[in-house]
Write an enzyme that holds these catalytic residues in place. Structure first.
Site, PDB file in Angstrom:
ATOM      1  CB  SER A 164      -3.320  -4.577   1.750  1.00  0.00           C
ATOM      2  OG  SER A 164      -4.657  -4.105   1.766  1.00  0.00           O
ATOM      3  CE1 TYR A 173      -2.698  -1.469  -2.966  1.00  0.00           C
ATOM      4  CE2 TYR A 173      -4.486  -2.646  -1.879  1.00  0.00           C
ATOM      5  CZ  TYR A 173      -3.338  -1.870  -1.804  1.00  0.00           C
ATOM      6  OH  TYR A 173      -2.839  -1.499  -0.573  1.00  0.00           O
TER       7      TYR A 173
HETATM    8  P1  NAD Z   1       1.731   6.469  -0.117  1.00  0.00           P
HETATM    9  O1  NAD Z   1       1.223   6.747  -1.463  1.00  0.00           O
HETATM   10  O2  NAD Z   1       1.923   7.592   0.827  1.00  0.00           O
HETATM   11  O3  NAD Z   1       3.087   5.649  -0.162  1.00  0.00           O
HETATM   12  C1  NAD Z   1       3.483   4.838  -1.222  1.00  0.00           C
HETATM   13  C2  NAD Z   1       4.971   5.050  -1.386  1.00  0.00           C
HETATM   14  O4  NAD Z   1       5.475   4.150  -2.385  1.00  0.00           O
HETATM   15  C3  NAD Z   1       5.290   6.457  -1.866  1.00  0.00           C
HETATM   16  O5  NAD Z   1       6.342   6.958  -1.080  1.00  0.00           O
HETATM   17  C4  NAD Z   1       5.727   6.253  -3.308  1.00  0.00           C
HETATM   18  O6  NAD Z   1       6.633   7.207  -3.761  1.00  0.00           O
HETATM   19  C5  NAD Z   1       6.331   4.882  -3.232  1.00  0.00           C
HETATM   20  N1  NAD Z   1       6.428   4.233  -4.529  1.00  0.00           N
HETATM   21  C6  NAD Z   1       5.461   4.103  -5.471  1.00  0.00           C
HETATM   22  N2  NAD Z   1       5.944   3.448  -6.538  1.00  0.00           N
HETATM   23  C7  NAD Z   1       7.243   3.159  -6.267  1.00  0.00           C
HETATM   24  C8  NAD Z   1       8.273   2.496  -6.969  1.00  0.00           C
HETATM   25  N3  NAD Z   1       8.043   1.968  -8.186  1.00  0.00           N
HETATM   26  N4  NAD Z   1       9.492   2.389  -6.393  1.00  0.00           N
HETATM   27  C9  NAD Z   1       9.738   2.911  -5.174  1.00  0.00           C
HETATM   28  N5  NAD Z   1       8.783   3.544  -4.445  1.00  0.00           N
HETATM   29  C10 NAD Z   1       7.565   3.670  -4.998  1.00  0.00           C
HETATM   30  O7  NAD Z   1       0.690   5.422   0.509  1.00  0.00           O
HETATM   31  P2  NAD Z   1       0.834   4.421   1.737  1.00  0.00           P
HETATM   32  O8  NAD Z   1      -0.540   4.167   2.192  1.00  0.00           O
HETATM   33  O9  NAD Z   1       1.838   4.886   2.703  1.00  0.00           O
HETATM   34  O10 NAD Z   1       1.328   3.105   0.996  1.00  0.00           O
HETATM   35  C11 NAD Z   1       2.437   2.350   1.427  1.00  0.00           C
HETATM   36  C12 NAD Z   1       2.103   0.876   1.350  1.00  0.00           C
HETATM   37  O11 NAD Z   1       1.024   0.601   2.263  1.00  0.00           O
HETATM   38  C13 NAD Z   1       1.631   0.368  -0.008  1.00  0.00           C
HETATM   39  O12 NAD Z   1       2.239  -0.875  -0.300  1.00  0.00           O
HETATM   40  C14 NAD Z   1       0.147   0.172   0.190  1.00  0.00           C
HETATM   41  O13 NAD Z   1      -0.383  -0.808  -0.647  1.00  0.00           O
HETATM   42  C15 NAD Z   1       0.113  -0.254   1.650  1.00  0.00           C
HETATM   43  N6  NAD Z   1      -1.191  -0.126   2.292  1.00  0.00           N
HETATM   44  C16 NAD Z   1      -1.732   1.099   2.525  1.00  0.00           C
HETATM   45  C17 NAD Z   1      -2.971   1.176   3.126  1.00  0.00           C
HETATM   46  C18 NAD Z   1      -3.629   2.483   3.425  1.00  0.00           C
HETATM   47  O14 NAD Z   1      -4.818   2.481   3.793  1.00  0.00           O
HETATM   48  N7  NAD Z   1      -2.957   3.608   3.303  1.00  0.00           N
HETATM   49  C19 NAD Z   1      -3.653   0.015   3.480  1.00  0.00           C
HETATM   50  C20 NAD Z   1      -3.075  -1.204   3.214  1.00  0.00           C
HETATM   51  C21 NAD Z   1      -1.836  -1.269   2.624  1.00  0.00           C
END
Ligand code: NAD
Length: 269
Positions: A156, A169
């Protein structure tokens, strides 16, 4: 047809954690479009995982769905067993699963701290450790890639930018940063390529409330002027795991519209 110019992932198998929604789902589909077969891990949303499978199959690749918690060692073993049994040896791992449990620091419960560290950091450790073991067992398949295996962590911008109200986080992503770099230093000589992607604000479930509250406030933090889409991250990850990026190792590729450029200083602060 899969991409050419070193971007093809034909003949390779990928494991994507947290692939039932958001960035994980887009990356699974992106890897499939580039020719890889994909293990689609989900935690609770089996329906979401089924949609990802449809996208993978529409791209002409094979996919397999498996539930599991990335913070649980035996569940992580099962992801890799599933890949080897259903698709073949693992070549690519995208450690993506992540959560937020936002709270002011003084009120943050140990449970909120531990839940985020378990999924975002311990999960990244367990998944990448298993990847390294399975890559070693598989051996080099030079006909598919010059690398023994490729790992990409979903980090991130908050591995670099502190985040008040979300210290759990930010600490987890800061941990992923040095996990990635130290692992890259340790296993590079084995031709295991390790990198991360650092998304900025991407339109997914994780930040749906913030975007609904004030999308303009988020946009004001992005010099490029738009909130990202999961496909923006998928493009970056597909390139990172492809042979076109064979000399990229130990790097965090920020895909953030410039969020890490301290946009608060535009106009001299
Ligand atoms: P999201 O909530 O759509 O996806 C998160 C996914 O992780 C979901 O599919 C959820 O079911 C899964 N998950 C949660 N806990 C879990 C576990 N214990 N075991 C297996 N799977 C699990 O949100 P996203 O934005 O797609 O997030 C994905 C990644 O991207 C994360 O690591 C998040 O920190 C990172 N991220 C997102 C953003 C953003 O702005 N969306 C920015 C930076 C980083």
């Amino acid at each position: 047809m899969a991409a050419q110019n070193g971007l093809s992932l034909e003949g390779q198998n990928a494991v994507v954690t947290g692939a039932s929604s958001g960035i994980g789902a887009a990356v699974a589909a992106g890897l499939a479009k580039a020719g890889a077969d994909v293990v689609i891990n989900y935690h609770s949303d089996e329906e979401g995982a089924a949609k990802t499978l449809t996208a993978v199959e529409r791209a002409g690749s094979r996919g397999v769905i498996i539930g599991g918690d990335v913070g649980c060692e035996s569940d992580v073993h099962k992801l890799f067993d599933c890949c080897e049994a259903e698709l073949g040896p693992v070549d690519i791992v995208f450690s993506n699963a992540g959560i937020q449990r936002d709270c002011a620091f003084g009120e943050m419960s140990l449970a909120d701290w531990e839940a985020v560290i378990s999924t975002n950091l311990t999960g990244a450790f367990l998944v990448s450790r298993e990847a390294v073991k399975r890559f070693r067992k598989k051996g080099l398949r030079e006909e598919v890639s010059p690398a023994l295996g490729k790992i990409v962590f979903n980090s991130s911008v908050h591995e670099r930018i502190p985040w008040a109200g979300r210290v759990n986080y930010a600490a987890s992503k800061g941990g992923v940063s040095l996990l990635m770099q130290s692992l890259a230093q340790e296993v590079g000589h084995e031709k295991i390529r390790v990198n991360s992607v650092g998304p900025g604000a991407i339109a997914t479930d994780i930040n749906a409330d913030e975007r609904a509250d004030d999308a303009d406030a988020i946009r004001s933090l992005i010099p490029y002027g738009r909130i990202g889409e999961p496909e923006d991250i998928a493009q970056a990850v597909v390139w990172l795991v492809s042979d076109a990026a064979d000399y990229v190792h130990g790097h965090c590729l920020f895909a953030d519209g410039g969020m890490t450029l301290y946009p608060g200083f535009i106009g001299n602060g």
